[in-house]
Design a protein around this motif. Structure first.
Motif, PDB file in Angstrom:
ATOM      1  N   TYR A 261      56.251 -15.181 -28.598  1.00 50.32           N
ATOM      2  CA  TYR A 261      55.626 -14.049 -27.926  1.00 50.32           C
ATOM      3  C   TYR A 261      54.745 -14.591 -26.802  1.00 50.32           C
ATOM      4  O   TYR A 261      53.940 -15.507 -27.024  1.00 50.32           O
TER       5      TYR A 261
ATOM      6  N   HIS B 113      52.088 -13.333 -24.006  1.00 51.51           N
ATOM      7  CA  HIS B 113      51.241 -12.278 -23.435  1.00 51.51           C
ATOM      8  C   HIS B 113      50.720 -12.780 -22.106  1.00 51.51           C
ATOM      9  O   HIS B 113      49.965 -13.750 -22.033  1.00 51.51           O
TER      10      HIS B 113
ATOM     11  N   THR C 146      54.701  -9.262 -22.808  1.00 49.06           N
ATOM     12  CA  THR C 146      53.867  -8.069 -22.666  1.00 49.06           C
ATOM     13  C   THR C 146      53.255  -8.084 -21.277  1.00 49.06           C
ATOM     14  O   THR C 146      52.848  -9.116 -20.770  1.00 49.06           O
ATOM     15  N   ASP C 147      53.212  -6.937 -20.646  1.00 48.78           N
ATOM     16  CA  ASP C 147      52.658  -6.806 -19.308  1.00 48.78           C
ATOM     17  C   ASP C 147      52.162  -5.370 -19.158  1.00 48.78           C
ATOM     18  O   ASP C 147      52.663  -4.482 -19.839  1.00 48.78           O
TER      19      ASP C 147
END
Length: 314
Positions: free
Chosen positions: A210, A212, A258-259
């Motif tokens: 993941y 971020h 994620t953004d």
């Protein structure tokens, strides 16, 4: 001589202050300093701190500063603040003032904005004016950054924390002769790489990573009262280089990014290209984000979103 990146941001609805390593904004700040050639950076707190109650939090934070043994030699504290955790910020800067009276304190973060607020026809003080005003001859902080971090980088690397009276840096505010001096919002400086927070998760399909990060600074809401609406973006080449560095030496072929808003109509093309380039490198990418319902009435946008969903899970 030294910059101490200081977090006062709580973790969700808990009373735990996160460490700078857990905050993407402070990782961006550190990368900005490193790109400019400044690398004498400390973090505070070194580990998350659980606060007890309002009456004892100042003492707890001051004791923690002592334990971490930060050297008091031309030190600058960069302290980030959010409105919902503003009481944490107040305790932290008061503790820093008490423990390091000669230190320079620079405040920044989403809380600070030179907005115009009126009540009963009278203009109220904005957050920047409030935090800079003097009480008993002392201000809580020496400078405030509104927007992105470019003026802070220049304050550190060019002026060593002390700007001459006739110099104005866009986005940096200070108090002179009882008046707030400054203008505009700070811009995003040049970065050698895009910082990220990563974690590996073991799944039935294997280990996945993941990531971020923040390739595009446009918030979903873009409220005018929030500094979060200050915009920045990075080019495809830098985004790919940064992702490849994060995956260097790791046998992972699936990543989750994620953004703030990869599906914004103005930037979705960037992410389509990014996922194509990652796919060419054998990397599957998925995105976690929010969708703006008002955009879904646009037929052209729906077609792009449909194309995106074929290329990468949402």
């Amino acid at each position: 001589d030294k910059v101490v990146l200081t977090s006062t941001i709580g973790y969700g609805d808990t009373d735990v202050i996160m460490s700078p390593n857990q905050l993407l904004t402070l990782k961006f700040l550190e990368e900005g300093l490193n790109t400019a050639g400044f690398d004498n950076v400390d973090h505070h707190p070194l580990a998350p701190i659980e606060l007890k109650d309002y009456s004892s939090d100042f003492k707890l934070l001051r004791n923690n500063l002592r334990r971490e043994k930060i050297e008091d030699s031309n030190v600058m504290f960069a302290v980030t603040a959010m409105t919902e955790h503003y009481s944490y910020f107040l305790h932290a800067v008061k503790a820093i003032r008490a423990e390091f009276p000669k230190a320079t304190i620079i405040a920044g973060g989403p809380h600070f904005r030179r907005e115009e607020i009126y009540k009963d026809g009278k203009r109220c003080k904005n957050p920047i004016e409030i935090v800079l005003e003097k009480n008993d001859g002392i201000s809580l902080v020496d400078y405030v950054v509104e927007g992105n971090m470019e003026p802070f980088i220049e304050l550190v690397t060019k002026y060593q924390g002390n700007i001459p009276e006739n110099v104005i840096l866009q986005g940096l505010y200070r108090l002179e002769d009882g008046k707030v001096v400054g203008k505009g919002r700070g811009r995003m400086p040049k970065l050698n790489k895009i910082p990220a927070i990563t974690a590996n998760i073991d799944t039935e399909e294997g280990t996945q990573r993941y990531i971020h990060t923040n390739f595009d600074g446009r918030c979903n809401n873009a409220c005018d009262f929030c500094v979060g609406s200050s915009y920045h973006n990075f080019n495809i080449e830098l985004a790919l280089k940064s992702i490849e560095e994060l995956l260097d030496g790791v046998t992972i072929t699936t990543i989750h990014l994620t953004d703030p808003n990869p599906f914004d109509p103005k930037v979705i093309g960037f992410y389509l290209t990014l996922t194509e380039e990652l796919d060419n490198r054998g990397i599957d990418a998925s995105f976690m984000t929010y969708l703006e319902p008002a955009d879904l009435v646009n037929k052209n946008y729906l077609n792009l979103l449909h194309l995106f969903s074929f290329k990468t899970p949402i």
